[in-house]
Design an enzyme around this catalytic site. Structure first.
Site, mmCIF file in Angstrom:
data_model
loop_
_atom_site.group_PDB
_atom_site.id
_atom_site.type_symbol
_atom_site.label_atom_id
_atom_site.label_comp_id
_atom_site.label_asym_id
_atom_site.label_seq_id
_atom_site.Cartn_x
_atom_site.Cartn_y
_atom_site.Cartn_z
ATOM 1 N N THR A 173 0.856 -1.141 0.020
ATOM 2 C CA THR A 173 0.169 -0.047 0.036
ATOM 3 C C THR A 173 0.787 1.109 -0.011
ATOM 4 O O THR A 173 1.888 1.184 0.430
ATOM 5 C CB THR A 173 -0.918 0.050 1.104
ATOM 6 O OG1 THR A 173 -0.204 -0.151 2.478
ATOM 7 C CG2 THR A 173 -1.821 -1.206 1.076
ATOM 8 N N THR A 181 1.493 4.273 1.585
ATOM 9 C CA THR A 181 2.078 4.890 2.834
ATOM 10 C C THR A 181 2.884 3.846 3.330
ATOM 11 O O THR A 181 4.176 3.921 3.824
ATOM 12 C CB THR A 181 1.165 5.432 3.888
ATOM 13 O OG1 THR A 181 0.422 6.415 3.183
ATOM 14 C CG2 THR A 181 1.902 5.952 5.066
ATOM 15 N N CYS A 182 2.524 2.628 3.459
ATOM 16 C CA CYS A 182 3.357 1.529 4.086
ATOM 17 C C CYS A 182 4.807 1.323 3.189
ATOM 18 O O CYS A 182 5.794 1.174 3.737
ATOM 19 C CB CYS A 182 2.455 0.199 4.036
ATOM 20 S SG CYS A 182 0.859 0.231 5.003
ATOM 21 N N SER A 183 4.440 1.233 1.951
ATOM 22 C CA SER A 183 5.619 1.141 1.078
ATOM 23 C C SER A 183 6.557 2.025 0.786
ATOM 24 O O SER A 183 7.687 1.888 0.627
ATOM 25 C CB SER A 183 5.023 0.230 -0.358
ATOM 26 O OG SER A 183 4.373 -0.793 -0.472
ATOM 27 N N VAL A 219 7.841 1.134 5.808
ATOM 28 C CA VAL A 219 8.694 0.158 6.021
ATOM 29 C C VAL A 219 10.315 0.344 5.608
ATOM 30 O O VAL A 219 11.104 -0.088 6.279
ATOM 31 C CB VAL A 219 8.161 -1.052 5.075
ATOM 32 C CG1 VAL A 219 9.143 -2.186 4.967
ATOM 33 C CG2 VAL A 219 6.811 -1.727 5.627
#
Length: 165
Positions: free
Chosen positions: A56, A58-60, A64
């Protein structure tokens, strides 16, 4: 339970699914196995980061990558295990780890299948997703736990976690 907080015991019987690293090839994957986190982490210092979903935006892009790049800094603070969880299956989490250039001896990419852990601690995000949060667990005791209350990455981000160590 309403989240995690400093001083809490890490919950018993927490398990996640993951695929042990075998190759950098994203198209090749091993067999999912169960990680008995409560047992395996009982005598370790762990940084646990939860995200709403693998791959996703923001996560990517924001959440992370700093953890993947900061493994040495976390190890220098005594961290034994760095784990990223999301409500994706073990195959997707394995591929996401590989895309991030990370081996599971550096960072574990774990499936919180059906948001079992997030539900257990009461930190569910929008829809059927995990909330965005981070925790430091040391010898089975929660030393830091913070859940994002607004969109973005602040209290669960690398800098906040590193500062709490």
């Amino acid at each position: 339970m309403s989240g995690l907080k400093a001083g809490d015991q890490f919950p018993a019987d927490v398990t996640f699914k993951y695929v042990p690293w075998t190759t950098d090839d994203v198209k090749v994957c091993g067999i999912p196995t169960t990680l008995a986190a409560s047992k395996d982490w009982a005598d370790k210092k762990v940084v646990l980061v939860s995200v709403p979903g693998a791959f996703t935006p923001t996560c990517s892009a924001n959440h992370v990558p700093p953890f993947a790049a900061g493994v040495k800094e976390l190890r220098a603070k005594g961290v034994d295990v760095i784990a990223i969880i999301a409500p994706n299956d073990a195959y997707v989490m394995s591929a996401w780890g590989k895309v991030n250039g990370v081996r599971d001896d550096d960072v574990l990419f774990l499936g919180d299948t059906e948001t079992q852990f997030a539900k257990q601690i009461g930190w569910i995000g929008a829809g059927d997703r995990n909330a965005r949060f981070a925790a430091i667990i040391d010898q089975g005791v929660v030393k830091y736990a913070a859940k994002e209350e607004a969109p973005g990455v602040t209290v669960s981000g690398f800098d906040a976690v590193l500062g709490a160590l």
